[in-house]
Structures are given as structure tokens and as C-alpha cells.
Design a protein around this motif. Structure first.
Motif, PDB file in Angstrom:
ATOM      1  N   ASP A 234       7.267  15.164  -2.091  1.00  0.00           N
ATOM      2  CA  ASP A 234       6.864  14.430  -0.889  1.00  0.00           C
ATOM      3  C   ASP A 234       6.884  12.918  -1.091  1.00  0.00           C
ATOM      4  OD1 ASP A 234       6.479  16.779   0.530  1.00  0.00           O
ATOM      5  OD2 ASP A 234       4.364  16.943  -0.039  1.00  0.00           O
ATOM      6  N   MET A 235       7.178  12.454  -2.301  1.00  0.00           N
ATOM      7  CA  MET A 235       7.306  11.016  -2.539  1.00  0.00           C
ATOM      8  C   MET A 235       8.551  10.505  -1.822  1.00  0.00           C
ATOM      9  SD  MET A 235       6.329   8.169  -3.979  1.00  0.00           S
ATOM     10  CE  MET A 235       5.246   8.432  -5.387  1.00  0.00           C
ATOM     11  N   THR A 236       8.408   9.469  -1.004  1.00  0.00           N
ATOM     12  CA  THR A 236       9.555   8.960  -0.255  1.00  0.00           C
ATOM     13  C   THR A 236      10.433   8.075  -1.143  1.00  0.00           C
ATOM     14  OG1 THR A 236       8.476   6.932   0.505  1.00  0.00           O
ATOM     15  CG2 THR A 236       8.140   8.921   1.829  1.00  0.00           C
ATOM     16  N   ILE A 237      11.673   7.915  -0.731  1.00  0.00           N
ATOM     17  CA  ILE A 237      12.614   7.057  -1.464  1.00  0.00           C
ATOM     18  C   ILE A 237      12.090   5.624  -1.509  1.00  0.00           C
ATOM     19  CG2 ILE A 237      14.946   6.081  -1.443  1.00  0.00           C
ATOM     20  CD1 ILE A 237      15.865   8.706  -0.115  1.00  0.00           C
ATOM     21  N   ARG A 238      11.584   5.146  -0.384  1.00  0.00           N
ATOM     22  CA  ARG A 238      11.091   3.775  -0.327  1.00  0.00           C
ATOM     23  C   ARG A 238       9.870   3.587  -1.217  1.00  0.00           C
ATOM     24  NH1 ARG A 238       8.112   0.752   4.676  1.00  0.00           N
ATOM     25  NH2 ARG A 238       8.124  -1.350   3.794  1.00  0.00           N
ATOM     26  N   ALA A 239       8.947   4.544  -1.196  1.00  0.00           N
ATOM     27  CA  ALA A 239       7.742   4.431  -2.015  1.00  0.00           C
ATOM     28  C   ALA A 239       8.103   4.360  -3.501  1.00  0.00           C
ATOM     29  CB  ALA A 239       6.812   5.605  -1.747  1.00  0.00           C
ATOM     30  N   LYS A 240       9.032   5.199  -3.911  1.00  0.00           N
ATOM     31  CA  LYS A 240       9.455   5.199  -5.315  1.00  0.00           C
ATOM     32  C   LYS A 240      10.105   3.866  -5.679  1.00  0.00           C
ATOM     33  CE  LYS A 240      12.024   7.923  -8.710  1.00  0.00           C
ATOM     34  NZ  LYS A 240      12.845   9.139  -8.945  1.00  0.00           N
ATOM     35  N   LYS A 241      10.907   3.334  -4.787  1.00  0.00           N
ATOM     36  CA  LYS A 241      11.580   2.059  -5.036  1.00  0.00           C
ATOM     37  C   LYS A 241      10.572   0.929  -5.181  1.00  0.00           C
ATOM     38  CE  LYS A 241      15.021  -1.075  -3.016  1.00  0.00           C
ATOM     39  NZ  LYS A 241      15.938  -1.283  -1.861  1.00  0.00           N
ATOM     40  N   VAL A 242       9.571   0.887  -4.295  1.00  0.00           N
ATOM     41  CA  VAL A 242       8.551  -0.161  -4.359  1.00  0.00           C
ATOM     42  C   VAL A 242       7.787  -0.082  -5.677  1.00  0.00           C
ATOM     43  CG1 VAL A 242       6.355  -0.947  -3.384  1.00  0.00           C
ATOM     44  CG2 VAL A 242       8.284  -0.455  -1.878  1.00  0.00           C
ATOM     45  N   LEU A 243       7.420   1.121  -6.100  1.00  0.00           N
ATOM     46  CA  LEU A 243       6.688   1.282  -7.355  1.00  0.00           C
ATOM     47  C   LEU A 243       7.538   0.868  -8.550  1.00  0.00           C
ATOM     48  CD1 LEU A 243       4.884   4.695  -6.717  1.00  0.00           C
ATOM     49  CD2 LEU A 243       3.859   2.420  -6.767  1.00  0.00           C
ATOM     50  N   GLN A 244       8.831   1.136  -8.496  1.00  0.00           N
ATOM     51  CA  GLN A 244       9.717   0.749  -9.598  1.00  0.00           C
ATOM     52  C   GLN A 244       9.869  -0.765  -9.699  1.00  0.00           C
ATOM     53  OE1 GLN A 244      13.134   3.035  -8.308  1.00  0.00           O
ATOM     54  NE2 GLN A 244      12.804   4.613  -9.868  1.00  0.00           N
ATOM     55  N   GLN A 245       9.802  -1.453  -8.564  1.00  0.00           N
ATOM     56  CA  GLN A 245      10.064  -2.886  -8.546  1.00  0.00           C
ATOM     57  C   GLN A 245       8.796  -3.744  -8.611  1.00  0.00           C
ATOM     58  OE1 GLN A 245      12.467  -3.479  -5.045  1.00  0.00           O
ATOM     59  NE2 GLN A 245      14.308  -2.632  -6.002  1.00  0.00           N
TER      60      GLN A 245
ATOM     61  N   PRO B 182       2.043  -1.996   4.472  1.00  0.00           N
ATOM     62  CA  PRO B 182       1.709  -0.573   4.375  1.00  0.00           C
ATOM     63  C   PRO B 182       2.957   0.305   4.465  1.00  0.00           C
ATOM     64  CG  PRO B 182       1.344  -1.325   6.614  1.00  0.00           C
ATOM     65  CD  PRO B 182       1.853  -2.521   5.842  1.00  0.00           C
ATOM     66  N   LEU B 183       3.027   1.303   3.608  1.00  0.00           N
ATOM     67  CA  LEU B 183       4.103   2.289   3.674  1.00  0.00           C
ATOM     68  C   LEU B 183       3.543   3.582   4.265  1.00  0.00           C
ATOM     69  CD1 LEU B 183       5.307   0.224   1.648  1.00  0.00           C
ATOM     70  CD2 LEU B 183       6.337   2.158   0.439  1.00  0.00           C
ATOM     71  N   PRO B 184       4.313   4.269   5.106  1.00  0.00           N
ATOM     72  CA  PRO B 184       3.847   5.552   5.641  1.00  0.00           C
ATOM     73  C   PRO B 184       3.985   6.648   4.596  1.00  0.00           C
ATOM     74  CG  PRO B 184       6.070   5.128   6.401  1.00  0.00           C
ATOM     75  CD  PRO B 184       5.654   3.907   5.616  1.00  0.00           C
ATOM     76  N   GLY B 185       3.160   7.668   4.742  1.00  0.00           N
ATOM     77  CA  GLY B 185       3.268   8.757   3.779  1.00  0.00           C
ATOM     78  C   GLY B 185       2.190   9.802   3.953  1.00  0.00           C
TER      79      GLY B 185
ATOM     80  N   LEU C 158       0.867  -1.173   0.000  1.00  0.00           N
ATOM     81  CA  LEU C 158       0.000   0.000   0.000  1.00  0.00           C
ATOM     82  C   LEU C 158       0.904   1.223   0.000  1.00  0.00           C
ATOM     83  CD1 LEU C 158      -2.576  -1.203   2.687  1.00  0.00           C
ATOM     84  CD2 LEU C 158      -2.755  -1.360   0.197  1.00  0.00           C
ATOM     85  N   VAL C 159       0.931   1.926  -1.127  1.00  0.00           N
ATOM     86  CA  VAL C 159       1.934   2.971  -1.339  1.00  0.00           C
ATOM     87  C   VAL C 159       1.290   4.357  -1.389  1.00  0.00           C
ATOM     88  CG1 VAL C 159       3.819   3.771  -2.824  1.00  0.00           C
ATOM     89  CG2 VAL C 159       3.307   1.314  -2.668  1.00  0.00           C
ATOM     90  N   PRO C 160       1.565   5.216  -0.419  1.00  0.00           N
ATOM     91  CA  PRO C 160       1.041   6.584  -0.465  1.00  0.00           C
ATOM     92  C   PRO C 160       1.721   7.375  -1.579  1.00  0.00           C
ATOM     93  CG  PRO C 160       1.823   5.989   1.729  1.00  0.00           C
ATOM     94  CD  PRO C 160       2.358   4.968   0.787  1.00  0.00           C
ATOM     95  N   THR C 161       0.970   8.267  -2.190  1.00  0.00           N
ATOM     96  CA  THR C 161       1.533   9.152  -3.207  1.00  0.00           C
ATOM     97  C   THR C 161       1.310  10.601  -2.781  1.00  0.00           C
ATOM     98  OG1 THR C 161      -0.554   8.997  -4.435  1.00  0.00           O
ATOM     99  CG2 THR C 161       1.222   7.507  -5.099  1.00  0.00           C
ATOM    100  N   PRO C 162       2.082  11.535  -3.312  1.00  0.00           N
ATOM    101  CA  PRO C 162       1.958  12.932  -2.889  1.00  0.00           C
ATOM    102  C   PRO C 162       0.540  13.476  -3.096  1.00  0.00           C
ATOM    103  CG  PRO C 162       3.979  12.610  -4.122  1.00  0.00           C
ATOM    104  CD  PRO C 162       3.203  11.337  -4.255  1.00  0.00           C
TER     105      PRO C 162
END
Length: 285
Positions: A27-38, A119-122, A17-21
């Protein structure tokens, strides 16, 4: 009882579960971007809106539409993919998945099928507005979007009127004035509210004041952008009974032999209303 371990087999399927800006892409976190890329698939509430955002972030993974109109039909397909080992990242139009979107359906199905939910925080619009509102953040009640009709909104506002907690809801700009008019009719003109709009964007704005003041403002200045509306907690228990009901309580006591003076004093104290006001209303009968 079920115990979930989210960080077991990296090859197994799972749901992120990935929060977006909610406005500012930074405001996109490094971890969120990495999860979406992978992720093997990105389940998006609106693939067009999310596609623009993901393109700006340089993310071009396969997207799957998952929204309130197809969630019940689409969930089994996504579950099948995850059971076969796929990693799916779910995103909302903006902010936290599941909050004011159909993500909870997919989460429930994952839990039923023993698929890890991570869940990812955001960012979240209501939490962002709350911390800058000036109202006490503990406790608070979040209502999401209220019904559109005034008659259906009133029960919610009655709850908020009594609440010893900050109340929060979302509203669209073209419905804001009508909703504030309904709220003012329930709360009266003096309850403090905050209307926050365009959070994290260049036109971010907080309009704070008595509900009548805020309503007057937006009757003169056309509302623009999505709004988070926050209602201040009741400072003390709000009168729950009507004046007619309170007068009946006084009458019942006097019929039992209690003097009018003592009956009015007792009912006023128990219901936290003005003794003089109750006295006047009793003698108007």
C-alpha cells in the motif's frame, strides 16, 4: 491570513507528511517512497518499528526520533534544520502522520516559521474501517484513543449515543472488552457496532452486530491486534432527559392547569418518548 505554496523553491527546506502502510507494504505509494528516499531526514514516531519497514522498502536515510515524549524539545531542532534548507519527511508508526501522533506540533511550528508543509495522501486505519463498516460515512466523528478509565470514557459514549453520525475510536486488544462493557452500559444492548482489526493484514476481520453480541463474542474469543471500533449513528434523536425529569415536566404542566392526559401527551411528543411509558412512570410516583 497566510497563503502557502508548497511547490516553490525545490532547494528550500520543507516538511513532508508521509503516510505509511497500516499493514500491507504494497500500500506504499510510488510518491511516498520517492519522498522518503530523497528526504534529508525522516522523523519517525518509533525509529525501531519504522526502521524495519523502511529497510524492507530499501530506504536507509537518516532517522530522527520524534514522539510525544520529546516533541516539544525536538521540534525547534527540526525547524532549524528546515530553515537551513533540509527536507524532512515525517512518518507515523503506521498510517497518516498527525492523526493520533504528535505530528501536529511540528506542523504548527512550520506554519509559524513559514516553512511549507506538504501532505501526501495515503492509508488511514479509521477511514479504511469506515468504508467497509456498512455505516453511513457522512457525517462521521473520529475520537482517536479514548481515556482508559471507564468513568472518563462515559462522557464520550454519551456524546456518541446522541450523535446522528458514525462514531469511530481506536482501542488496544487488552482493553477492548472492558471498553465494550462500558459502552454497552451507556448505549444499551442493541446499538449496532463494528470492531475491525488487523486491517490490510492476513488476519483482517470485521465483527459486526448489536453491541451485546459483539461483547459476548470477545468475552469468548480473546481480542488480538489493534482495533477500530465504529458505532452506528442514532436513528433518531435520543432521549436527552431522564424519566424523573420528564415526570417533573408533567407535574409542572398539571400545576399550571393542564390535564394529566394532555400534559403526558405533550411531554412525550416534545421529548420523543413513549406516551404509555411516561404514563406508567408518572403514576408510579
Amino acid at each position: 491570513m497566510q497563503i502557502q505554496s508548497s511547490y516553490g523553491d525545490e532547494q528550500a527546506g520543507k516538511l513532508y507528511l508521509v503516510p505509511t502502510p497500516i499493514g500491507n507494504l504494497e500500500d506504499m505509494t510510488i510518491r511516498a517512497k520517492k519522498v522518503l528516499q530523497q528526504a534529508d531526514y525522516i522523523a519517525a514516531e518509533d525509529t525501531r518499528t519504522s526502521g524495519i519497514m523502511l529497510d524492507r522498502l530499501g530506504i536507509h536515510n537518516k532517522m530522527v526520533a520524534f514522539h510525544k515524549f520529546n516533541s516539544k524539545e525536538k521540534a525547534p531542532e527540526l525547524i532549524k534544520l528546515m530553515r537551513e534548507g533540509a527536507v524532512i519527511a515525517e512518518i507515523s508508526d503506521a498510517g497518516m502522520p498527525v492523526i493520533s501522533d504528535p505530528g501536529f506540533i511540528l506542523v504548527q511550528e512550520c506554519i509559524k516559521n513559514d516553512i511549507p508543509v506538504v501532505p501526501l495522501p495515503g492509508p488511514s486505519a479509521f477511514a479504511t474501517a469506515l468504508i467497509a463498516s456498512g455505516f453511513d460515512a457522512q457525517p462521521f466523528t473520529y475520537y482517536g484513543f479514548l481515556p482508559r478509565k471507564s468513568s472518563q470514557q462515559k462522557p464520550y459514549f454519551e456524546q456518541m449515543k446522541q450523535a446522528m453520525a458514525t462514531s469511530i475510536f481506536y482501542e488496544a486488544p487488552h482493553r477492548l472488552v472492558k471498553t465494550l462493557e462500558t459502552a454497552a452500559a451507556v448505549f444499551g444492548p442493541d446499538r449496532q457496532i463494528v470492531c475491525a482489526r488487523e486491517l490490510t493484514k492476513i488476519h483482517e476481520e470485521f465483527v459486526r452486530g448489536r453491541i451485546q453480541e459483539v461483547l459476548d463474542h470477545f468475552q469468548e474469543v480473546a481480542p488480538r491486534g489493534e482495533f477500530v471500533v465504529l458505532v452506528a449513528p442514532a436513528t433518531e434523536a435520543v432521549q436527552a432527559l431522564s424519566w424523573d425529569d420528564l415526570v417533573k415536566l408533567v407535574q409542572e404542566l398539571t400545576e399550571k392547569g393542564v390535564s394529566k392526559k394532555d400534559a403526558i401527551k405533550q411531554v412525550a411528543k416534545e421529548n420523543k418518548v413513549s406516551k404509555n411509558e411516561l404514563y406508567d412512570r408518572y403514576h408510579q410516583k
